[in-house]
Enzyme design. Sequence first.
Site, PDB file in Angstrom:
ATOM      1  N   ALA A   1      35.494  10.252 -16.623  1.00 57.92           N
ATOM      2  CA  ALA A   1      34.264  11.076 -16.152  1.00 57.92           C
ATOM      3  C   ALA A   1      34.290  11.185 -14.658  1.00 57.92           C
ATOM      4  CB  ALA A   1      32.966  10.504 -16.888  1.00 57.92           C
ATOM      5  N   ASP A   2      33.598  11.844 -14.063  1.00 60.97           N
ATOM      6  CA  ASP A   2      33.485  11.942 -12.553  1.00 60.97           C
ATOM      7  C   ASP A   2      32.075  12.805 -12.313  1.00 60.97           C
ATOM      8  OD1 ASP A   2      35.323  11.349 -10.102  1.00 60.97           O
ATOM      9  OD2 ASP A   2      33.889  12.939  -9.557  1.00 60.97           O
ATOM     10  N   THR A   3      31.389  12.106 -11.751  1.00 64.25           N
ATOM     11  CA  THR A   3      29.941  12.668 -11.282  1.00 64.25           C
ATOM     12  C   THR A   3      29.977  13.059  -9.675  1.00 64.25           C
ATOM     13  OG1 THR A   3      28.983  11.423 -12.924  1.00 64.25           O
ATOM     14  CG2 THR A   3      27.626  12.551 -11.036  1.00 64.25           C
TER      15      THR A   3
END
Length: 203
Positions: free
Chosen positions: A80-82
């Site tokens: 994931a990447d925010t």
Amino acid sequence: MPSSAPDSLHHRPRLVLASNSPRRRQLLTELGVDYEVRLREVDESFPPHLVRAEVAEYLAAHKASAYASELAPDELLLTADTIVCLDNDVLNKPADAAEAIQMLQRLQGRAHEVYTGVCLLAGDGRRVVFSDQTRVHFRPLSLPEIEHYVTHYKPLDKAGAYGAQDWIGMVAVTQLEGSYFNVMGLPVHRVWEELEKFGAVGL
């Protein structure tokens, strides 16, 4: 091949979380999901033509590709990447306290978007990439408030230089449109739904 509702826990793929984020670990743990953490260094640059959700999804998929060759057939990888976006500018993790203060000065008194991109990659090659968006409203903040937060909470590991679960989230965030957990780093409602499709969770 396991169905979406496996009749035995033994048929479930083993979830691998490729993230060093304590927030993502916390959220998966609170979901009641068993997982192991696997880490490696991955370049987090992205093509300049990408904007907003495209950036988050690209980075999540790019991270997953770094682990693809080492996945066992019964493993399911989650990356994931925010990112924080103000207009079309992507605010990544600040390099130092001065940049963190500068970012928060830009965000104060305005609304911005938080995107989390997620990639699920199975050892048998199946893959899904998706993202979720939350609009976050900040009240106007004074410079002493911003400096207090940066000094005491040291948000250098957070996109946009803040964590919604921190002090600043309590005193500055006036409204959320979308998932709060997405702002923390994982849209758990959507993650659970996709994990069910892979047969990795079920009640």
